[in-house]
Write a protein that holds these residues in place. Structure first.
Motif, short mmCIF file in Angstrom:
data_model
loop_
_atom_site.label_atom_id
_atom_site.label_comp_id
_atom_site.label_asym_id
_atom_site.label_seq_id
_atom_site.Cartn_x
_atom_site.Cartn_y
_atom_site.Cartn_z
N ALA A 16 0.70 -1.18 0.03
CA ALA A 16 0.07 -0.10 0.07
C ALA A 16 0.95 1.29 0.08
O ALA A 16 1.78 1.65 1.03
CB ALA A 16 -0.79 -0.10 1.12
N LEU A 19 -2.41 7.24 -0.09
CA LEU A 19 -3.40 7.80 -0.58
C LEU A 19 -3.10 9.18 -1.38
O LEU A 19 -2.38 9.89 -0.83
CB LEU A 19 -4.59 8.14 0.57
N LYS A 28 -6.44 5.37 -4.02
CA LYS A 28 -5.54 4.29 -3.23
C LYS A 28 -4.39 3.76 -4.20
O LYS A 28 -4.97 3.23 -5.23
CB LYS A 28 -6.47 3.41 -2.65
N GLU A 128 -10.22 -4.79 -2.84
CA GLU A 128 -11.01 -3.54 -2.95
C GLU A 128 -12.51 -3.82 -2.98
O GLU A 128 -13.25 -2.97 -2.43
CB GLU A 128 -10.53 -2.60 -4.23
N LEU A 149 -11.32 4.26 2.64
CA LEU A 149 -9.81 4.62 2.11
C LEU A 149 -8.90 4.19 3.15
O LEU A 149 -7.68 3.97 2.60
CB LEU A 149 -9.97 6.23 2.23
N ARG A 152 -6.34 -0.94 3.31
CA ARG A 152 -5.42 -1.17 2.38
C ARG A 152 -4.90 -2.52 2.50
O ARG A 152 -4.86 -3.04 3.80
CB ARG A 152 -4.19 -0.20 2.77
#
Length: 157
Positions: A16, A19, A28, A128, A149, A152
């Protein structure tokens, strides 16, 4: 069946990468690689430029978009790939795939129509999807975009 042998499955690292926000988009960002912990920063930067162009276009063309997107930058074995995904019309994930062979010098080709995603990229899409359902579609009190958000994937897949 192809004449080429089907090789053994080798896990790849999903990182990850944070953002990213621009215009009215929140994106993302994920890195996916066979080697190391994340794709090279130059490749991630190229992915962001591709996403900026695609999402700017989506801002004009997709009137049912939610302003929430996913960018996957994949340093593959034989090439590099950039996937730009965004949520639209409540439960639709729009998808655009770009690819380039190794040594491409930043010359990615929009692969549409073409391949959707490889098995490693699909692990991110699956994550996701589950996060979208859990945090946006299912909550009785309404969507929790912040929780979506914050969710992750950071793992070997």
């Amino acid at each position: 069946m192809s004449a080429e042998p089907i090789g053994p499955y080798r896990r790849r690292r999903v990182s990850a990468l944070g953002l990213w926000s621009f215009e009215d988009w929140r994106v993302k960002v994920y890195g996916l690689t066979l080697h190391g912990s994340a794709p090279p920063s130059a490749l991630v930067d190229q992915g962001r430029e591709i996403a900026r162009e695609r999402l700017s276009r989506a801002s004009r063309e997709d009137l049912r978009r939610h302003g929430l997107a996913v960018l996957i930058v994949h340093e593959g074995e034989n090439g590099d790939y950039v996937l730009v995904e965004w949520w639209s019309d409540n439960d639709i994930l729009r998808h655009h795939n770009y690819g380039a062979p190794k040594g491409h010098g930043g010359r990615f080709v929009h692969q549409w129509p073409g391949p959707a995603a490889c098995i490693w990229e699909l692990a991110i899409v699956e994550f996701e999807r589950a996060a979208w359902i859990r945090h946006v579609l299912e909550p009785a009190g309404g969507p929790d975009v912040a929780a979506y958000l914050d969710a992750r994937l950071d793992a070997f897949v």
